[in-house]
Design a protein around this motif. Structure first.
Motif, PDB file in Angstrom:
ATOM      1  N   PRO A 189       0.808  -1.215   0.000  1.00 24.43           N
ATOM      2  CA  PRO A 189       0.000   0.000   0.000  1.00 24.43           C
ATOM      3  C   PRO A 189       0.846   1.273   0.000  1.00 24.43           C
ATOM      4  O   PRO A 189       0.476   2.270  -0.612  1.00 24.43           O
ATOM      5  CB  PRO A 189      -0.823  -0.126   1.288  1.00 24.43           C
ATOM      6  N   GLY A 190       1.984   1.241   0.692  1.00 22.99           N
ATOM      7  CA  GLY A 190       2.860   2.401   0.681  1.00 22.99           C
ATOM      8  C   GLY A 190       3.409   2.677  -0.711  1.00 22.99           C
ATOM      9  O   GLY A 190       3.457   3.826  -1.163  1.00 22.99           O
ATOM     10  N   LEU A 191       3.809   1.610  -1.407  1.00 27.11           N
ATOM     11  CA  LEU A 191       4.314   1.758  -2.774  1.00 27.11           C
ATOM     12  C   LEU A 191       3.222   2.288  -3.693  1.00 27.11           C
ATOM     13  O   LEU A 191       3.461   3.164  -4.532  1.00 27.11           O
ATOM     14  CB  LEU A 191       4.836   0.415  -3.267  1.00 27.11           C
ATOM     15  N   ALA A 192       1.999   1.782  -3.524  1.00 26.79           N
ATOM     16  CA  ALA A 192       0.881   2.236  -4.358  1.00 26.79           C
ATOM     17  C   ALA A 192       0.592   3.713  -4.121  1.00 26.79           C
ATOM     18  O   ALA A 192       0.297   4.465  -5.063  1.00 26.79           O
ATOM     19  CB  ALA A 192      -0.361   1.388  -4.068  1.00 26.79           C
ATOM     20  N   PHE A 193       0.662   4.145  -2.863  1.00 21.65           N
ATOM     21  CA  PHE A 193       0.446   5.564  -2.571  1.00 21.65           C
ATOM     22  C   PHE A 193       1.480   6.414  -3.280  1.00 21.65           C
ATOM     23  O   PHE A 193       1.145   7.411  -3.930  1.00 21.65           O
ATOM     24  CB  PHE A 193       0.491   5.819  -1.064  1.00 21.65           C
ATOM     25  N   SER A 194       2.744   6.041  -3.165  1.00 18.81           N
ATOM     26  CA  SER A 194       3.806   6.827  -3.787  1.00 18.81           C
ATOM     27  C   SER A 194       3.620   6.902  -5.301  1.00 18.81           C
ATOM     28  O   SER A 194       3.834   7.957  -5.915  1.00 18.81           O
ATOM     29  CB  SER A 194       5.171   6.227  -3.454  1.00 18.81           C
ATOM     30  N   ALA A 195       3.229   5.793  -5.902  1.00 22.73           N
ATOM     31  CA  ALA A 195       3.057   5.763  -7.356  1.00 22.73           C
ATOM     32  C   ALA A 195       1.920   6.660  -7.818  1.00 22.73           C
ATOM     33  O   ALA A 195       1.901   7.108  -8.975  1.00 22.73           O
ATOM     34  CB  ALA A 195       2.808   4.327  -7.817  1.00 22.73           C
ATOM     35  N   SER A 196       0.984   6.957  -6.928  1.00 19.47           N
ATOM     36  CA  SER A 196      -0.173   7.773  -7.300  1.00 19.47           C
ATOM     37  C   SER A 196       0.061   9.267  -7.124  1.00 19.47           C
ATOM     38  O   SER A 196      -0.798  10.076  -7.488  1.00 19.47           O
ATOM     39  CB  SER A 196      -1.390   7.359  -6.454  1.00 19.47           C
ATOM     40  N   ARG A 197       1.191   9.652  -6.586  1.00 23.61           N
ATOM     41  CA  ARG A 197       1.432  11.052  -6.242  1.00 23.61           C
ATOM     42  C   ARG A 197       1.964  11.853  -7.433  1.00 23.61           C
ATOM     43  O   ARG A 197       2.620  11.301  -8.328  1.00 23.61           O
ATOM     44  CB  ARG A 197       2.448  11.149  -5.095  1.00 23.61           C
ATOM     45  N   PRO A 198       1.743  13.169  -7.441  1.00 20.08           N
ATOM     46  CA  PRO A 198       2.227  14.006  -8.548  1.00 20.08           C
ATOM     47  C   PRO A 198       3.742  14.219  -8.534  1.00 20.08           C
ATOM     48  O   PRO A 198       4.326  14.506  -9.569  1.00 20.08           O
ATOM     49  CB  PRO A 198       1.485  15.328  -8.336  1.00 20.08           C
ATOM     50  N   TYR A 199       4.384  14.095  -7.384  1.00 22.44           N
ATOM     51  CA  TYR A 199       5.834  14.253  -7.282  1.00 22.44           C
ATOM     52  C   TYR A 199       6.399  12.941  -6.747  1.00 22.44           C
ATOM     53  O   TYR A 199       6.204  12.594  -5.588  1.00 22.44           O
ATOM     54  CB  TYR A 199       6.194  15.407  -6.345  1.00 22.44           C
ATOM     55  N   ARG A 200       7.106  12.217  -7.625  1.00 24.38           N
ATOM     56  CA  ARG A 200       7.572  10.888  -7.257  1.00 24.38           C
ATOM     57  C   ARG A 200       9.102  10.825  -7.306  1.00 24.38           C
ATOM     58  O   ARG A 200       9.747  11.597  -8.012  1.00 24.38           O
ATOM     59  CB  ARG A 200       6.996   9.833  -8.209  1.00 24.38           C
ATOM     60  N   ALA A 201       9.641   9.854  -6.580  1.00 25.59           N
ATOM     61  CA  ALA A 201      11.074   9.581  -6.663  1.00 25.59           C
ATOM     62  C   ALA A 201      11.405   9.032  -8.041  1.00 25.59           C
ATOM     63  O   ALA A 201      10.543   8.486  -8.751  1.00 25.59           O
ATOM     64  CB  ALA A 201      11.480   8.581  -5.581  1.00 25.59           C
ATOM     65  N   ASP A 202      12.672   9.129  -8.419  1.00 21.54           N
ATOM     66  CA  ASP A 202      13.107   8.546  -9.692  1.00 21.54           C
ATOM     67  C   ASP A 202      12.944   7.033  -9.684  1.00 21.54           C
ATOM     68  O   ASP A 202      12.628   6.432 -10.714  1.00 21.54           O
ATOM     69  CB  ASP A 202      14.574   8.914  -9.950  1.00 21.54           C
ATOM     70  N   LEU A 203      13.161   6.429  -8.527  1.00 18.64           N
ATOM     71  CA  LEU A 203      13.002   4.987  -8.366  1.00 18.64           C
ATOM     72  C   LEU A 203      12.090   4.723  -7.175  1.00 18.64           C
ATOM     73  O   LEU A 203      12.334   5.215  -6.080  1.00 18.64           O
ATOM     74  CB  LEU A 203      14.350   4.300  -8.119  1.00 18.64           C
ATOM     75  N   LEU A 204      11.024   3.945  -7.391  1.00 18.16           N
ATOM     76  CA  LEU A 204      10.154   3.501  -6.313  1.00 18.16           C
ATOM     77  C   LEU A 204      10.436   2.024  -6.079  1.00 18.16           C
ATOM     78  O   LEU A 204      10.187   1.196  -6.951  1.00 18.16           O
ATOM     79  CB  LEU A 204       8.674   3.720  -6.670  1.00 18.16           C
ATOM     80  N   LEU A 205      10.970   1.699  -4.909  1.00 17.35           N
ATOM     81  CA  LEU A 205      11.447   0.359  -4.621  1.00 17.35           C
ATOM     82  C   LEU A 205      10.557  -0.324  -3.597  1.00 17.35           C
ATOM     83  O   LEU A 205      10.178   0.286  -2.594  1.00 17.35           O
ATOM     84  CB  LEU A 205      12.881   0.407  -4.069  1.00 17.35           C
ATOM     85  N   ASP A 206      10.241  -1.600  -3.860  1.00 16.79           N
ATOM     86  CA  ASP A 206       9.563  -2.361  -2.810  1.00 16.79           C
ATOM     87  C   ASP A 206      10.550  -3.154  -1.978  1.00 16.79           C
ATOM     88  O   ASP A 206      10.194  -3.747  -0.965  1.00 16.79           O
ATOM     89  CB  ASP A 206       8.468  -3.274  -3.373  1.00 16.79           C
ATOM     90  N   THR A 207      11.802  -3.151  -2.398  1.00 19.62           N
ATOM     91  CA  THR A 207      12.895  -3.663  -1.577  1.00 19.62           C
ATOM     92  C   THR A 207      14.161  -2.937  -1.979  1.00 19.62           C
ATOM     93  O   THR A 207      14.346  -2.596  -3.155  1.00 19.62           O
ATOM     94  CB  THR A 207      13.085  -5.184  -1.742  1.00 19.62           C
ATOM     95  N   VAL A 208      15.026  -2.684  -1.037  1.00 19.59           N
ATOM     96  CA  VAL A 208      16.251  -1.945  -1.319  1.00 19.59           C
ATOM     97  C   VAL A 208      17.152  -2.713  -2.267  1.00 19.59           C
ATOM     98  O   VAL A 208      17.920  -2.124  -3.037  1.00 19.59           O
ATOM     99  CB  VAL A 208      16.993  -1.645  -0.003  1.00 19.59           C
ATOM    100  N   PHE A 209      17.055  -4.030  -2.292  1.00 18.43           N
ATOM    101  CA  PHE A 209      18.013  -4.838  -3.034  1.00 18.43           C
ATOM    102  C   PHE A 209      17.603  -5.109  -4.470  1.00 18.43           C
ATOM    103  O   PHE A 209      18.252  -5.873  -5.160  1.00 18.43           O
ATOM    104  CB  PHE A 209      18.231  -6.164  -2.307  1.00 18.43           C
ATOM    105  N   GLU A 210      16.527  -4.470  -4.959  1.00 16.82           N
ATOM    106  CA  GLU A 210      16.042  -4.846  -6.280  1.00 16.82           C
ATOM    107  C   GLU A 210      16.746  -4.123  -7.428  1.00 16.82           C
ATOM    108  O   GLU A 210      16.521  -4.439  -8.585  1.00 16.82           O
ATOM    109  CB  GLU A 210      14.544  -4.579  -6.374  1.00 16.82           C
ATOM    110  N   VAL A 211      17.595  -3.144  -7.129  1.00 15.80           N
ATOM    111  CA  VAL A 211      18.222  -2.378  -8.193  1.00 15.80           C
ATOM    112  C   VAL A 211      19.600  -1.932  -7.753  1.00 15.80           C
ATOM    113  O   VAL A 211      19.860  -1.736  -6.565  1.00 15.80           O
ATOM    114  CB  VAL A 211      17.344  -1.145  -8.548  1.00 15.80           C
ATOM    115  N   LYS A 212      20.498  -1.794  -8.740  1.00 16.40           N
ATOM    116  CA  LYS A 212      21.834  -1.276  -8.437  1.00 16.40           C
ATOM    117  C   LYS A 212      21.759   0.244  -8.431  1.00 16.40           C
ATOM    118  O   LYS A 212      21.225   0.859  -9.352  1.00 16.40           O
ATOM    119  CB  LYS A 212      22.841  -1.764  -9.476  1.00 16.40           C
TER     120      LYS A 212
END
Length: 363
Positions: A189-212
């Motif tokens: 739900p936290g990730l879904a909220f962030s994705a719905s916002r007008p100002y978002r991070a460059d990367l939205l992560l559901d785990t810290v380890f999913e991207v370099k």
């Protein structure tokens, strides 16, 4: 009498308390808008033993009465913010060991007034925005100013509460447009909220380890105290070179990744904006890689004033993070619900920041 949200007998309710007249050097203020903080929620859930019966350290208020010796700049009618953390007097921590702002009238002790912790605000201040957002944005200002000194390429924010979201939105303003920002969440739900916002991070992560992450990486840990050590370990695991521990910690917290480092002491080394610059601890991981750590409790006056200027400059960039607004009675209902459950869904919406209207017009 003063209507206040009072903690007693394991719950909260609106009660009437006597209004104390200010003595020498003291102020009586009427809260206009206050915010509910993550540490407030921890107190409601019994995760902290702070003694204040009335919590609330975020807010904008108006001076109602001033005791003898109070500076003229704090005359009755003045709109003010109160820095909740005294840099040298541990007996003043607003809403923690001194009754806070979730009431119609708050007595501000002389130690806070004489230290300059009561800050006049421009009459044009939008109290509905500044009340709940000023202090957490000041926390972000403090963190980003110190992290920016290390010239990171990526800012990793762990924690999707109000501080995390404010950090994402303020990073471009205070760290420059070239900064890559990643926001790590701990729930869907936290990730879904962030994705719905007008100002978002460059990367939205559901785990810290999913991207370099592109280095150098600076990490801002903005988590509840029972999640802060795990969040720090995650940041270290993806190569963070400098970490600001904003989230609280239990006494004597440690991690096996940093043998001999008292994380709680690292965070407590900086309080209320002092020392300036912050005290930084350099430690080494088991691999020998160095990492620089610091943390802070509270903010300095300069951070609050910078945050006030930012909210005045572009309030629309932050306003939608106030997801719930109510009066004292409604706030008590929300607080009881938050105390019973770790869920952050209130009235069918994810709660990021609760704004509480408290006082009538005192001008």
């Amino acid at each position: 009498m003063n209507r206040a949200i009072v903690r007693a007998h394991g719950t909260v309710s609106v009660a009437r308390l006597p209004i104390a007249a200010p003595g020498r050097g003291e102020l009586s203020v009427a809260t206009e808008y206050a915010g509910l903080c993550g540490t407030d929620i921890q107190m409601l859930r019994g995760l902290r033993d702070d003694p204040a019966r009335v919590i609330g350290h975020e807010g904008v208020a108006r001076v109602v009465a001033a005791g003898a010796g109070v500076p003229a700049r704090l005359a009755p009618g003045t709109l003010v913010a109160i820095n909740p953390t005294h840099p040298t007097d541990p007996d003043f921590l607003l809403g923690h060991n001194v009754d806070g702002l979730l009431q119609e009238r708050t007595l501000v002790p002389a130690t806070a007034v004489s230290c300059g912790l009561v800050l006049p605000l421009p009459e044009t201040t939008d109290a509905a925005v500044a009340g709940p957002l000023l202090e957490p944005l000041a926390v972000v200002r403090y963190a980003l100013a110190e992290l920016g000194a290390f010239a990171p390429a990526t800012l990793l924010v762990i924690g999707d509460g109000i501080v995390g979201h404010l950090a994402v939105r303020a990073a471009g303003r205070w760290l420059g447009p070239g900064m890559r920002v990643a926001l790590a969440h701990h729930t869907g739900p936290g990730l879904a909220f962030s994705a719905s916002r007008p100002y978002r991070a460059d990367l939205l992560l559901d785990t810290v380890f999913e991207v370099k992450l592109d280095g150098p990486v600076a990490a801002l840990i903005a988590t509840p105290r029972d999640a802060t050590v795990a969040a720090l370990e995650s940041a270290l695991g993806v190569g963070a070179e400098v970490v600001d521990i904003v989230g609280g910690l239990p006494p004597g917290a440690t991690t096996p990744l940093l043998p001999g480092v008292d994380l709680t002491a690292v965070r407590a080394a900086n309080r209320g904006g002092l020392p300036d610059p912050v005290r930084v601890t350099t430690a080494r991981l088991g691999t020998g890689r160095p990492v620089r750590l610091f943390g802070h409790r509270g903010v300095g006056n300069r951070h609050l004033l910078d945050a006030a200027a930012e909210l005045a400059r572009d309030p629309g960039r932050y306003r939608d993070l106030i997801t719930h607004e109510t009066d004292l009675d409604g706030a008590a209902r929300v607080m009881r619900a938050l105390a019973r459950s770790r869920e952050r869904t209130i009235d069918g919406r994810r709660l990021i920041k609760l704004s509480v209207r408290t006082a009538e017009d005192t001008r």
